[in-house]
Design an enzyme around this catalytic site. Structure first.
Site, PDB file in Angstrom:
ATOM      1  N   SER A 174       0.800  -1.181  -0.211  1.00  0.00           N
ATOM      2  CA  SER A 174       0.020   0.087  -0.396  1.00  0.00           C
ATOM      3  C   SER A 174       0.980   1.084  -0.193  1.00  0.00           C
ATOM      4  O   SER A 174       1.609   1.449   0.609  1.00  0.00           O
ATOM      5  CB  SER A 174      -0.536  -0.127   1.333  1.00  0.00           C
ATOM      6  N   LYS A 199      -1.330  -1.006  -4.318  1.00  0.00           N
ATOM      7  CA  LYS A 199      -2.299  -0.651  -3.668  1.00  0.00           C
ATOM      8  C   LYS A 199      -2.533   0.931  -3.591  1.00  0.00           C
ATOM      9  O   LYS A 199      -1.070   1.131  -3.303  1.00  0.00           O
ATOM     10  CB  LYS A 199      -2.833  -1.083  -2.987  1.00  0.00           C
ATOM     11  N   LYS A 227      -2.970   4.805  -2.711  1.00  0.00           N
ATOM     12  CA  LYS A 227      -4.319   5.772  -2.145  1.00  0.00           C
ATOM     13  C   LYS A 227      -4.090   6.888  -3.155  1.00  0.00           C
ATOM     14  O   LYS A 227      -3.474   7.418  -4.029  1.00  0.00           O
ATOM     15  CB  LYS A 227      -3.887   6.150  -1.064  1.00  0.00           C
ATOM     16  N   ASP A 231      -6.883   2.936  -3.700  1.00  0.00           N
ATOM     17  CA  ASP A 231      -8.032   3.179  -2.637  1.00  0.00           C
ATOM     18  C   ASP A 231      -8.168   4.350  -1.777  1.00  0.00           C
ATOM     19  O   ASP A 231      -7.284   5.411  -2.004  1.00  0.00           O
ATOM     20  CB  ASP A 231      -6.520   2.515  -1.532  1.00  0.00           C
ATOM     21  N   GLU A 238     -10.703   0.875  -4.036  1.00  0.00           N
ATOM     22  CA  GLU A 238     -11.594   0.426  -2.269  1.00  0.00           C
ATOM     23  C   GLU A 238     -11.916   1.755  -1.871  1.00  0.00           C
ATOM     24  O   GLU A 238     -11.590   2.560  -1.915  1.00  0.00           O
ATOM     25  CB  GLU A 238     -10.789   0.072  -1.595  1.00  0.00           C
ATOM     26  N   ASP A 256     -14.453  -2.015   2.361  1.00  0.00           N
ATOM     27  CA  ASP A 256     -13.703  -2.002   3.200  1.00  0.00           C
ATOM     28  C   ASP A 256     -14.070  -1.361   4.379  1.00  0.00           C
ATOM     29  O   ASP A 256     -14.730  -1.485   5.583  1.00  0.00           O
ATOM     30  CB  ASP A 256     -12.472  -1.159   2.496  1.00  0.00           C
ATOM     31  N   LYS A 312     -10.157  -6.645   7.322  1.00  0.00           N
ATOM     32  CA  LYS A 312      -9.646  -5.786   8.656  1.00  0.00           C
ATOM     33  C   LYS A 312      -9.790  -6.438   9.653  1.00  0.00           C
ATOM     34  O   LYS A 312     -10.470  -5.959  10.346  1.00  0.00           O
ATOM     35  CB  LYS A 312      -9.288  -4.161   8.872  1.00  0.00           C
ATOM     36  N   GLY A 345      -4.530  -4.392   6.163  1.00  0.00           N
ATOM     37  CA  GLY A 345      -4.148  -3.371   7.562  1.00  0.00           C
ATOM     38  C   GLY A 345      -4.053  -2.454   8.060  1.00  0.00           C
ATOM     39  O   GLY A 345      -5.036  -1.721   7.266  1.00  0.00           O
TER      40      GLY A 345
END
Length: 368
Positions: free
Chosen positions: A136, A162, A164, A189, A214, A239, A263, A291
């Site tokens: 991530s 992934k 952000k 995400d 996401e 999520d 998660k 996570g």
């Protein structure tokens, strides 16, 4: 299990680089590490991943610390507990606060596995010897900086990347990555940074061959996610919207997404995570383990849960050094190609590094 004592550590674990999401930039992983000891001296560890400020969900670290100290830990002291998931009945009166529940549940699972002379993965019913990992990447300053970061992690062996995103740092950034890595497994995400009014921008992401987007919209808003998924080719992964099996049932009924990021901390522990992945698997929903910039304690539990058959996509279980120059477990979690090998040791499979734990602990509390 008959819990005789508990110890909490309030930990500020320095990140080797600041990590930026749509809601915050973090320089430390601030968490609570929980140690439980039962009557025969078996010790188990868990982590409350609540952030310092309730950006991600309603929980925050000081609140979790106080809830554990004043309410939750006294309820399990000197009480016979037959199974780690018994806590869900014990704490049925407490609304949400799943990260605090997760800390206790994971520590009890650690003890339970050790007492049964099993690895945590075996105790949970896992069937994998290694789990595939992804990485991530926080929001970067420019598309060029993001391309450089992605290149480094692909070189390190990560297959799923992934990234952000947030308004103003989204399509152009990921488009540049796709140009440079046409065959990479990419996903975005959003951490709930968008609304349905942003649908035209979100639809542009369909052009980038992403495996998923996401949590684009607000947590809990399954209706708007359903409206968005109906207009996107790319799969939505939920999520923050999924905190219980009931949420999965609603997601299925509304068709709010096609993938779930489970998660452990968010859903309240390993027991609920198991139920969610089973329900998802029975209904053709793919899952993976996410996570919370976890320390090695929570990361070890994530490795174990990701061995269950319902986890079908690469997980957010990076090597310890991805985030930390020094973790609080030993050995540290390392990559084997694009995989993390599942420990063969009983319980979590990793021991606390008490020297590092002491370095990064800012407060501690014992409860008997």
């Amino acid at each position: 299990m008959f819990i005789k004592s508990a110890k909490m550590y309030k930990v500020d674990l320095p990140l080797n680089k600041p990590f930026e999401t749509s809601f915050a930039a973090m320089k430390y992983k601030k968490c609570v590490i929980l140690e439980l000891k039962d009557q025969d001296g078996t010790v188990g560890y868990g982590e409350s991943s609540a952030l310092e400020v309730p950006f991600y969900n309603e929980e925050f670290r000081d609140g979790s610390w106080n809830l554990l100290e004043k309410q939750m830990l006294p309820k399990i002291m000197n009480v016979q507990i037959d199974h780690p998931d018994d806590i869900y009945k014990i704490f049925a009166y407490i609304r949400m606060n799943n990260m605090s529940k997760s800390a206790i549940n994971c520590a009890l699972w650690d003890i339970y596995a050790k007492q049964n002379k099993q690895t945590l993965a075996e105790a949970l019913g896992g069937n994998k010897k290694k789990v595939e990992t992804g990485v991530s990447i926080g929001v970067q300053e420019s598309p060029e900086a993001l391309v450089k970061a992605v290149a480094g992690y692909i070189t390190d062996g990560y297959r799923r990347i992934k990234m952000k995103i947030k308004p103003g740092k989204d399509y152009e950034y990921i488009s540049e990555v796709r140009k440079n890595f046409p065959n990479a497994m990419l996903m975005a995400d959003a951490n709930s940074a968008y609304r349905l009014k942003d649908i035209e921008m979100l639809k542009k992401l369909d052009n980038l061959d992403l495996i998923m987007i996401e949590q684009p919209l607000e947590p809990g808003d399954l209706i708007d996610h359903a409206a968005l998924q109906a207009q996107l080719k790319t799969s939505i992964c939920l999520d923050e919207s999924i905190v219980s099996p009931d949420d999965v049932e609603k997601m299925l009924k509304l068709k709010s997404g096609r993938i779930i990021n489970i998660k452990v901390a968010r859903v309240g522990g390993l027991g609920i995570a198991k139920k969610i992945q089973k329900l998802a698997m029975e209904n053709g929903i793919e899952c993976w383990c996410g996570g919370m910039l976890d320390s090695g304690i929570a990361r070890a539990a994530n490795v174990a849960i990701a061995t269950l058959p319902g986890y079908t996509l690469p997980n957010d279980i990076a090597a310890s050094h991805r985030y930390y120059d020094a973790d609080i477990i030993k050995p540290e979690i390392e990559l084997d190609g694009t995989f993390v090998n599942v420990s063969k040791e009983n319980g979590l499979g990793y021991q606390p590094d008490f020297e590092n734990l002491a370095r990064f602990t800012v407060a501690e509390k014992e409860i008997h």
